[in-house]
Every structure is written in structure tokens, then in C-alpha cells.
Write a protein that holds these residues in place. Structure first.
Motif, PDB file in Angstrom:
ATOM      1  N   PRO A  84       0.790  -1.323  -0.015  1.00  0.00           N
ATOM      2  CA  PRO A  84      -0.214   0.105   0.040  1.00  0.00           C
ATOM      3  C   PRO A  84       0.698   1.228   0.023  1.00  0.00           C
ATOM      4  N   ASP A  85       2.178   1.113   0.289  1.00  0.00           N
ATOM      5  CA  ASP A  85       2.969   2.281   0.125  1.00  0.00           C
ATOM      6  C   ASP A  85       3.322   2.773  -1.267  1.00  0.00           C
ATOM      7  N   HIS A  86       3.161   1.688  -2.119  1.00  0.00           N
ATOM      8  CA  HIS A  86       3.469   1.993  -3.686  1.00  0.00           C
ATOM      9  C   HIS A  86       2.214   2.478  -4.220  1.00  0.00           C
ATOM     10  N   VAL A  87       1.963   3.657  -4.085  1.00  0.00           N
ATOM     11  CA  VAL A  87       0.539   4.396  -4.902  1.00  0.00           C
ATOM     12  C   VAL A  87       1.081   5.183  -5.891  1.00  0.00           C
ATOM     13  N   TRP A  88       0.563   4.893  -7.091  1.00  0.00           N
ATOM     14  CA  TRP A  88       0.900   5.821  -8.516  1.00  0.00           C
ATOM     15  C   TRP A  88       0.382   6.976  -8.110  1.00  0.00           C
ATOM     16  N   THR A  89       1.049   7.984  -8.525  1.00  0.00           N
ATOM     17  CA  THR A  89       0.589   9.455  -8.748  1.00  0.00           C
ATOM     18  C   THR A  89       1.050  10.004 -10.070  1.00  0.00           C
ATOM     19  N   PRO A  90       0.615  11.146 -10.530  1.00  0.00           N
ATOM     20  CA  PRO A  90       1.402  11.663 -11.571  1.00  0.00           C
ATOM     21  C   PRO A  90       2.765  12.241 -11.490  1.00  0.00           C
ATOM     22  N   ALA A  91       3.130  12.508 -10.030  1.00  0.00           N
ATOM     23  CA  ALA A  91       4.411  12.585  -9.768  1.00  0.00           C
ATOM     24  C   ALA A  91       5.395  11.501  -9.375  1.00  0.00           C
ATOM     25  N   THR A  92       4.982  10.256  -9.502  1.00  0.00           N
ATOM     26  CA  THR A  92       5.781   9.132  -9.540  1.00  0.00           C
ATOM     27  C   THR A  92       6.814   8.966 -10.496  1.00  0.00           C
ATOM     28  N   PRO A  93       8.097   9.036  -9.959  1.00  0.00           N
ATOM     29  CA  PRO A  93       9.148   9.232 -11.205  1.00  0.00           C
ATOM     30  C   PRO A  93       9.169   8.009 -12.007  1.00  0.00           C
ATOM     31  N   SER A  94       9.273   8.424 -13.352  1.00  0.00           N
ATOM     32  CA  SER A  94       9.368   7.295 -14.432  1.00  0.00           C
ATOM     33  C   SER A  94      10.651   6.530 -14.320  1.00  0.00           C
ATOM     34  N   ALA A  95      10.470   5.261 -14.849  1.00  0.00           N
ATOM     35  CA  ALA A  95      11.391   4.164 -14.834  1.00  0.00           C
ATOM     36  C   ALA A  95      12.408   3.975 -16.146  1.00  0.00           C
ATOM     37  N   THR A  96      11.806   4.894 -17.254  1.00  0.00           N
ATOM     38  CA  THR A  96      12.329   4.623 -18.569  1.00  0.00           C
ATOM     39  C   THR A  96      13.221   5.630 -19.084  1.00  0.00           C
ATOM     40  N   GLY A  97      14.263   5.992 -17.996  1.00  0.00           N
ATOM     41  CA  GLY A  97      15.399   6.648 -18.445  1.00  0.00           C
ATOM     42  C   GLY A  97      15.248   8.387 -18.277  1.00  0.00           C
ATOM     43  N   GLY A  98      16.574   8.773 -18.604  1.00  0.00           N
ATOM     44  CA  GLY A  98      16.663  10.284 -18.560  1.00  0.00           C
ATOM     45  C   GLY A  98      15.944  11.037 -19.166  1.00  0.00           C
TER      46      GLY A  98
ATOM     47  N   LEU B  66      -3.366  -9.900 -29.214  1.00  0.00           N
ATOM     48  CA  LEU B  66      -2.152 -10.557 -28.762  1.00  0.00           C
ATOM     49  C   LEU B  66      -1.725 -10.053 -27.414  1.00  0.00           C
ATOM     50  N   SER B  67      -2.039  -8.728 -26.802  1.00  0.00           N
ATOM     51  CA  SER B  67      -1.561  -8.237 -25.900  1.00  0.00           C
ATOM     52  C   SER B  67      -2.154  -8.901 -24.619  1.00  0.00           C
ATOM     53  N   THR B  68      -3.160  -9.396 -24.631  1.00  0.00           N
ATOM     54  CA  THR B  68      -3.944  -9.943 -23.430  1.00  0.00           C
ATOM     55  C   THR B  68      -3.992 -11.285 -23.475  1.00  0.00           C
ATOM     56  N   GLN B  69      -3.279 -12.137 -24.394  1.00  0.00           N
ATOM     57  CA  GLN B  69      -3.094 -13.619 -24.743  1.00  0.00           C
ATOM     58  C   GLN B  69      -1.817 -13.863 -23.657  1.00  0.00           C
ATOM     59  N   THR B  70      -1.752 -13.485 -22.364  1.00  0.00           N
ATOM     60  CA  THR B  70      -0.793 -13.938 -21.383  1.00  0.00           C
ATOM     61  C   THR B  70      -1.117 -14.522 -20.187  1.00  0.00           C
ATOM     62  N   ILE B  71      -0.396 -15.413 -19.746  1.00  0.00           N
ATOM     63  CA  ILE B  71      -0.492 -16.199 -18.415  1.00  0.00           C
ATOM     64  C   ILE B  71      -0.721 -15.113 -17.379  1.00  0.00           C
ATOM     65  N   ARG B  72       0.093 -13.970 -17.568  1.00  0.00           N
ATOM     66  CA  ARG B  72       0.157 -12.931 -16.545  1.00  0.00           C
ATOM     67  C   ARG B  72      -0.781 -11.957 -16.580  1.00  0.00           C
ATOM     68  N   GLN B  73      -2.061 -12.182 -17.314  1.00  0.00           N
ATOM     69  CA  GLN B  73      -2.789 -11.228 -17.294  1.00  0.00           C
ATOM     70  C   GLN B  73      -3.710 -10.792 -15.945  1.00  0.00           C
ATOM     71  N   GLY B  74      -3.776  -9.529 -15.548  1.00  0.00           N
ATOM     72  CA  GLY B  74      -4.429  -9.118 -14.431  1.00  0.00           C
ATOM     73  C   GLY B  74      -3.466  -9.520 -12.929  1.00  0.00           C
ATOM     74  N   LEU B  75      -2.395 -10.265 -13.105  1.00  0.00           N
ATOM     75  CA  LEU B  75      -1.576 -10.597 -12.111  1.00  0.00           C
ATOM     76  C   LEU B  75      -0.566  -9.530 -11.829  1.00  0.00           C
ATOM     77  N   PHE B  76      -0.320  -8.453 -12.519  1.00  0.00           N
ATOM     78  CA  PHE B  76       0.595  -7.319 -12.086  1.00  0.00           C
ATOM     79  C   PHE B  76      -0.177  -5.899 -12.157  1.00  0.00           C
ATOM     80  N   GLY B  77       0.406  -5.202 -11.385  1.00  0.00           N
ATOM     81  CA  GLY B  77      -0.579  -3.568 -11.108  1.00  0.00           C
ATOM     82  C   GLY B  77       0.299  -2.926 -10.312  1.00  0.00           C
ATOM     83  N   THR B  78      -0.379  -1.952  -9.619  1.00  0.00           N
ATOM     84  CA  THR B  78       0.076  -1.026  -8.642  1.00  0.00           C
ATOM     85  C   THR B  78      -1.427  -0.366  -8.113  1.00  0.00           C
ATOM     86  N   TYR B  79      -1.293   0.289  -6.867  1.00  0.00           N
ATOM     87  CA  TYR B  79      -2.327   0.983  -6.348  1.00  0.00           C
ATOM     88  C   TYR B  79      -2.138   2.373  -6.962  1.00  0.00           C
TER      89      TYR B  79
END
Length: 284
Positions: free
Chosen positions: A67-81, A160-173
Motif C-alpha cells: 500500500p506504500d506503492h501508490v502511483w500518482t502523476p508525480a511518480t518518477p518514470s523508470a524509462t530513463g533520463g 495478442l497483448s491480452t493472451q498472456t498467463i500474466r493477465q491481471g497478475l501485475f499492477g499497482t495502487y
């Protein structure tokens, strides 16, 4: 020189462009590579142009929710500089998708990202890029992070993007209407290392443009043309964008449309897990 290189990649006044970059590859810039690239883009695109970037943030296993990992628009991106620099740019707009957000700067930023939230697929803004006859460039990451995001859009459109065994298993608050809720991601972007397989097709069709941006080898393409080629190839072979690494979980172990690779992958993975378990017991 930077603007000349961007022009060689096909960019012009008023364009909308998705840019991905390994900014360090541009060479010595005293730590200002991302800023210089954004400044060059905005100068070339002009007041009617729009620059987009990927501003993805972590997704967590649903069985290990924090519950400490709550996404907001201020959450830092993880896709580089570049994404970090774009997100902090004056007037930048960030989409509201909790794990696979986009960031945009310029005339059409708000329009292109306004409806990209938890109800939309990961690469939904790419639809707007196609509508605007947009372009895409890779700066310094042609091999390290290959291919164009229109491949992901084609995979979405083909289901194709929804044909995965991981569907719905990952996310964030994330927070919505004053409440903190769990977002379960239903589509899976997956590994993109196999997207380099399309390079030869782009070249054969005369679609690819190349240039040096600083010291970074870079490529550019029209989004509609890339998407049409990629979708046609995926319609013939749904596995066309998967990488060739036998150990790749994201290509060999999760897709329902690639079950032929499951036995070999999971047999090897099972042996690896058993070995690691015995190794841990011996060390302990």
C-alpha cells in the motif's frame, strides 16, 4: 548539428513525434543530453508540433501488494533520463495510466494523452500518433532497445497483448476520486528485443531514415507506414516480434499464442529452480 540530424530523420515543423533515446550515447554534453535533445526537438517542431515519450512506472505482483506503492502523476518514470526530463519540462502533460504512462510536450499534448488512464491499453496514445500522421525516432538505442512502439499497438489491435498467463497478475495502487484502488493490468507489453527483426523490412520498403544525433546512431520512420508493415507481418505470423533468446521468459514462457515453446522453456526453468533451491540449502 543536432537539428540537422533530426531533420535528416524526417522531422519538420508541426510534426508529432514519439522519441525514445539512450541520451548518454549522444556523447559528452556535461550531463545535459536530455535537455539538449528536448530543446532541439521543440525548436524544430515549432509551436504546432508535439513531442511524446514513454514514462513507464513499476508494476508489482498482485500477491505482493504494498500500500506504500501508490502511483500518482508525480511518480518518477523508470524509462530513463529523457522521460524524466520531459516529465519535468514546463507545460508537459502526463497521461494517467498507472503503469504505462506517456508524457508529451507541445501543441497537441493534452489531446493526445487526455484519455489514457487505467481503463485503456498500455499503448493507447499510439492511436492518436497515427491519426496525426506522426513519426517515431530512436536516438542511440537502435540495438539496446530496438524497434518502434507501433509494434505494440499492432499487437494490441490484433488481440495478442491480452493472451498472456500474466493477465491481471501485475499492477499497482493508484488514487482515483480520493480513493486508493488496485489497478490490475490486463494487457502485457512484453519483451521488445525481437522488434529489431522488422529493421530489414523497413529498409527493403525504403521507410527507414538514419542520422547521427551527436555521437548517437539514430533512426526515424513514419508511424503509419511502420504500423501497416508490422501489422501485416504479425497477421501472417503472430510470433514475428518475439526475440530468439531461448531463456527469455517474456517471449518463451507467457504467451498463449506461443505455447509450442512452453515445454522446452518451462522444463529448463524448472531444472534451474531446483538447482537454485539445492544450492541455497547447501549454502544455508
Amino acid at each position: 548539428m543536432l537539428i540537422e540530424g533530426l531533420e535528416t530523420l524526417g522531422l519538420a515543423q508541426g510534426d508529432s513525434v514519439l522519441v525514445r533515446a539512450a541520451v548518454k550515447a549522444m556523447g559528452p554534453t556535461e550531463g545535459r543530453a536530455a535537455t539538449l535533445l528536448i530543446e532541439g526537438l521543440l525548436e524544430l517542431l515549432g509551436p504546432e508540433g508535439t513531442a511524446l515519450g514513454l514514462a513507464f512506472t513499476p508494476a508489482y505482483p498482485s500477491w505482493a501488494r504494498n500500500p506504500d506503492h501508490v502511483w500518482t502523476p508525480a511518480t518518477p518514470s523508470a524509462t530513463g533520463g529523457l522521460a524524466a526530463a520531459m516529465a519535468s519540462w514546463p507545460g508537459a502533460v502526463r497521461s494517467q495510466h498507472p503503469t504505462n504512462g506517456f508524457v508529451a510536450i507541445g501543441r497537441h499534448a493534452q489531446d493526445m494523452l487526455a484519455d489514457h488512464d487505467h481503463t485503456k491499453p498500455c499503448f493507447h496514445p499510439m492511436n492518436k500518433l497515427l491519426e496525426r500522421n506522426g513519426k517515431m525516432i530512436l536516438v542511440g538505442c537502435v540495438e539496446s532497445s530496438p524497434g518502434f512502439s507501433t509494434v505494440h499497438l499492432a499487437q494490441e489491435h490484433l488481440g495478442l497483448s491480452t493472451q498472456t498467463i500474466r493477465q491481471g497478475l501485475f499492477g499497482t495502487y493508484f488514487e482515483q476520486d480520493g480513493k486508493v484502488e488496485w489497478f490490475a493490468r490486463l494487457d502485457e507489453p512484453g519483451c521488445s528485443m525481437g522488434f529489431s527483426k522488422f529493421y530489414a523490412d523497413y529498409v527493403r520498403e525504403g521507410l527507414l531514415r538514419t542520422a547521427m544525433i551527436g555521437q548517437a546512431y539514430s533512426i526515424g520512420i513514419d508511424a503509419k507506414a511502420a504500423y501497416a508493415l508490422e501489422r501485416a507481418k504479425l497477421e501472417k505470423d503472430v510470433t514475428a516480434a518475439l526475440c530468439d533468446r531461448p531463456e527469455c521468459f517474456g517471449c518463451r514462457g507467457i504467451w498463449n499464442y506461443n505455447k509450442k515453446d512452453w515445454p522446452a522453456y518451462w522444463a529448463k526453468e524448472g531444472v534451474r529452480k531446483v538447482k537454485n533451491r539445492f544450492r541455497a540449502l547447501r549454502i544455508g
